[in-house]
Design a protein around this motif. Structure first.
Motif, PDB file in Angstrom:
ATOM      1  N   ASP A 207       0.825  -1.208   0.000  1.00 42.26           N
ATOM      2  CA  ASP A 207       0.000   0.000   0.000  1.00 42.26           C
ATOM      3  C   ASP A 207       0.862   1.262   0.000  1.00 42.26           C
ATOM      4  O   ASP A 207       0.531   2.253  -0.673  1.00 42.26           O
ATOM      5  CB  ASP A 207      -0.921   0.000   1.212  1.00 42.26           C
TER       6      ASP A 207
ATOM      7  N   GLN B 198       2.431   1.754  -3.432  1.00 45.07           N
ATOM      8  CA  GLN B 198       1.421   2.236  -4.364  1.00 45.07           C
ATOM      9  C   GLN B 198       1.157   3.722  -4.156  1.00 45.07           C
ATOM     10  O   GLN B 198       1.016   4.485  -5.122  1.00 45.07           O
ATOM     11  CB  GLN B 198       0.123   1.444  -4.198  1.00 45.07           C
ATOM     12  N   TYR B 199       1.103   4.137  -2.882  1.00 44.98           N
ATOM     13  CA  TYR B 199       0.878   5.554  -2.581  1.00 44.98           C
ATOM     14  C   TYR B 199       2.025   6.408  -3.116  1.00 44.98           C
ATOM     15  O   TYR B 199       1.808   7.474  -3.703  1.00 44.98           O
ATOM     16  CB  TYR B 199       0.719   5.757  -1.074  1.00 44.98           C
TER      17      TYR B 199
ATOM     18  N   GLN C  81       4.006   5.666  -5.615  1.00 43.56           N
ATOM     19  CA  GLN C  81       3.900   5.655  -7.072  1.00 43.56           C
ATOM     20  C   GLN C  81       2.911   6.714  -7.560  1.00 43.56           C
ATOM     21  O   GLN C  81       3.105   7.349  -8.599  1.00 43.56           O
ATOM     22  CB  GLN C  81       3.445   4.267  -7.552  1.00 43.56           C
ATOM     23  N   GLU C  82       1.843   6.906  -6.819  1.00 42.79           N
ATOM     24  CA  GLU C  82       0.790   7.825  -7.231  1.00 42.79           C
ATOM     25  C   GLU C  82       1.063   9.269  -6.831  1.00 42.79           C
ATOM     26  O   GLU C  82       0.492  10.192  -7.417  1.00 42.79           O
ATOM     27  CB  GLU C  82      -0.544   7.371  -6.631  1.00 42.79           C
ATOM     28  N   HIS C  83       1.943   9.481  -5.851  1.00 40.85           N
ATOM     29  CA  HIS C  83       2.112  10.830  -5.306  1.00 40.85           C
ATOM     30  C   HIS C  83       3.561  11.322  -5.313  1.00 40.85           C
ATOM     31  O   HIS C  83       3.845  12.334  -4.667  1.00 40.85           O
ATOM     32  CB  HIS C  83       1.567  10.873  -3.864  1.00 40.85           C
ATOM     33  N   TYR C  84       4.460  10.647  -6.014  1.00 42.05           N
ATOM     34  CA  TYR C  84       5.866  11.054  -5.946  1.00 42.05           C
ATOM     35  C   TYR C  84       6.098  12.432  -6.555  1.00 42.05           C
ATOM     36  O   TYR C  84       7.105  13.089  -6.264  1.00 42.05           O
ATOM     37  CB  TYR C  84       6.771  10.006  -6.617  1.00 42.05           C
ATOM     38  N   ARG C  85       5.192  12.913  -7.391  1.00 43.70           N
ATOM     39  CA  ARG C  85       5.355  14.235  -7.989  1.00 43.70           C
ATOM     40  C   ARG C  85       5.031  15.355  -6.999  1.00 43.70           C
ATOM     41  O   ARG C  85       5.305  16.522  -7.270  1.00 43.70           O
ATOM     42  CB  ARG C  85       4.448  14.377  -9.216  1.00 43.70           C
ATOM     43  N   GLU C  86       4.458  14.982  -5.861  1.00 45.92           N
ATOM     44  CA  GLU C  86       4.079  15.973  -4.847  1.00 45.92           C
ATOM     45  C   GLU C  86       5.229  16.171  -3.855  1.00 45.92           C
ATOM     46  O   GLU C  86       6.248  15.507  -3.924  1.00 45.92           O
ATOM     47  CB  GLU C  86       2.820  15.501  -4.109  1.00 45.92           C
TER      48      GLU C  86
ATOM     49  N   GLU D 116      10.734   9.357 -14.477  1.00 45.68           N
ATOM     50  CA  GLU D 116       9.735  10.188 -15.140  1.00 45.68           C
ATOM     51  C   GLU D 116      10.408  11.322 -15.924  1.00 45.68           C
ATOM     52  O   GLU D 116       9.994  11.659 -17.038  1.00 45.68           O
ATOM     53  CB  GLU D 116       8.771  10.763 -14.105  1.00 45.68           C
TER      54      GLU D 116
END
Length: 509
Positions: free
Chosen positions: A410, A413-414, A416-421, A462
């Motif tokens: 989990d 996954q978090y 992966q979804e929020h690394y740009r923040e 990225e």
């Protein structure tokens, strides 16, 4: 021996659950009756003469505490009461303590918890039964009973008063309190010390507590007698928690309830003193009232927060800080006990359910007999809280260790979804209720790399894709993948790719 139980609750389902889910006979009890309000409860207590009454607080006609107060005011037999209440009703605990009630069952009632509590109550009833037999053998039983009535502000029997020595002009109450399991021994030694003494009477009170009522014909002599008795009792009971406090002197036995009231007030001040401090006289504490002003919500949230994040050192520091705050503000012992009981129940609830959702047997560290039954010092009470918290963190660590693969999945996954923040390990720890250090160790163990390395890897990967596309400026690429400025991006990109972003882009043209 089998003890009779009366159940009182206005919720039929609650009564049915208590009747069906608990093996009363195996625990040494039998149900003698049930009812749904305090008014009917008073009538049944009088008719059925139960040994134990389990009553809800909120009921029609007469609530549970009003019923208990009415029964005690009427001078009925000493019946043991258990209060049923929810988390939102902890304010009732103070009133319950004033009525001498030391047992609570939280709604919804779980059979395991109720069984545990009832076993403790059975042991108390057995001990109190032995105490009653002991009192029946005492030659001064009638005198002790009459004095006890006066302590509880019951009307005095004129024949009893006429039989008392007429030359006594100063009366005082000295309270002796200890652990229930040590009470018989301490009481026996106290009785032996005053045996044969003129105008000194021993009266049994609630569990673990007795009163020594003394009279003298000259003012001041009774204080000397109490001080001497207390010193001797401490010598007879080395290492045992024995609390001794004396009230203010009164001129007549009929006013002894005032001495009793002030002795109880003095006894509470042992909460902030060692049990070995000697006899505590009321005049020593009368100008130092307790306070009830403290930020219990902030304090509770802070302590539970450290449990949630498995921060053992933080929890220990918070317990020390809370103890210091209680001591500094001289918070009323009943308020501190209510606060600690509430916290320990919250910790119990946090650690009482296994991964499969089943409730598990609680370890001994979560049991609260001393909090319920006798006056602890602040140090002892906070020690129970600390032990409970340490045990809770240990149990949560074990549970989360079993769940760690799912937790890491989990978390990954978090990320992966929020690394740009603007993502930090502290923020991640708050989201998943883990201590940052524990979370970091968990990621290294499961991923083979730490949080920062994983975060930078995702951002640089990225960035590589964006550089291939030749659509964004270098500063825009840095901002898009989560870096606050180009300098940070350049440093991390060169570290991983061994070249600058511009050089990388030029190689892909």
């Amino acid at each position: 021996m089998t003890y009779k139980v009366l159940l009182i609750d206005d919720e039929p389902s609650a009564l049915e659950g208590l009747l069906l889910w608990i093996d009363w006979r195996e625990l040494g009890f039998e149900i003698c009756g049930t009812c749904s309000n305090g008014q009917e409860g008073l009538r049944l207590i009088h008719e059925l003469d139960p040994d134990l009454v389990i009553t809800d607080v909120n009921m029609p006609l007469l609530n549970g505490l009003e019923m208990i107060g009415a029964w005690q005011q009427a001078g009925g037999r000493e019946t043991k009461f258990v209060i049923l209440s929810g988390y939102s009703e902890f304010e009732y605990a103070q009133t319950a303590i004033r009525y001498g009630i030391n047992h609570y069952l939280l709604k919804p009632v779980f059979p395991e918890e109720a069984t545990e509590e009832l076993r403790e109550i059975y042991r108390e009833l057995e001990q109190e039964e032995r105490g009653r037999r002991f009192k029946q053998m005492a030659a001064s039983e009638e005198t002790a009973a009459a004095i006890k009535g006066l302590l509880y502000e019951q009307p005095a029997d004129p024949l009893f008063l006429a039989a008392m020595p007429a030359d006594l002009c100063c009366w005082n109450v000295c309270l002796v309190q200890t652990a229930p399991q040590q009470y018989a021994e301490v009481r026996g030694k106290a009785a032996a010390l005053i045996a044969g003494a003129a105008a000194m009477y021993l009266v049994d009170l609630e569990a673990g507590c007795c009163a020594i009522v003394s009279g003298s014909s000259t003012g001041g002599q009774e204080n000397d007698a109490i001080t001497g008795m207390a010193a001797s009792l401490r010598q007879e009971c080395p290492g045992q928690p024995v609390f001794i406090a004396a009230g203010t002197s009164v001129p007549a036995l009929t006013g002894i309830m005032e001495s009793y009231r002030t002795a109880k007030e003095a006894l509470q001040h042992f909460f902030y003193r060692p049990a070995s401090a000697g006899v505590l006289m009321y005049h020593e504490i009368k100008d130092t009232p307790f306070s009830r002003q403290y930020d219990h919500i902030r304090m509770a949230d802070e302590l539970i927060g450290f449990i949630n994040t498995l921060d053992l050192s933080g929890f220990r520091s918070a317990v020390d800080s809370a103890a210091h705050s209680f001591q500094e503000k001289l918070v009323a012992p009943e308020a501190v006990k209510k606060f600690v009981i509430h916290l320990i129940y919250r910790i119990r609830e946090m650690t009482h359910v296994t991964e499969s959702g089943k409730r598990q047997e609680l370890p001994d560290e979560f049991q609260l007999p001393e909090i319920y039954h006798y006056r602890l010092t602040l140090t002892g009470l906070m020690g129970y809280l600390l032990t409970s918290g340490e045990t809770g963190i240990e149990l949560l660590l074990q549970e989360r260790s079993r769940k760690s693969p799912d937790i890491v999945r989990d978390i990954n996954q978090y990320i992966q979804e929020h690394y740009r923040e603007s993502l930090t390990i502290q923020k991640l720890a708050e989201i998943f209720y883990l201590h940052p250090v524990y979370l970091g160790q968990l990621l290294i163990k499961k991923n083979g790399m730490g949080f920062n390395e994983l975060l930078h890897n995702l951002r640089i990967e990225e960035a590589e894709k964006l550089l291939h596309e030749h659509k964004l400026k270098l500063s825009e690429v840095a901002e898009h993948v989560g870096y606050a400025n180009y300098g940070q991006f350049l440093k991390q990109f060169e570290k991983k790719m061994k070249m600058s972003p511009n050089e990388y882009r030029n190689t892909k043209t």
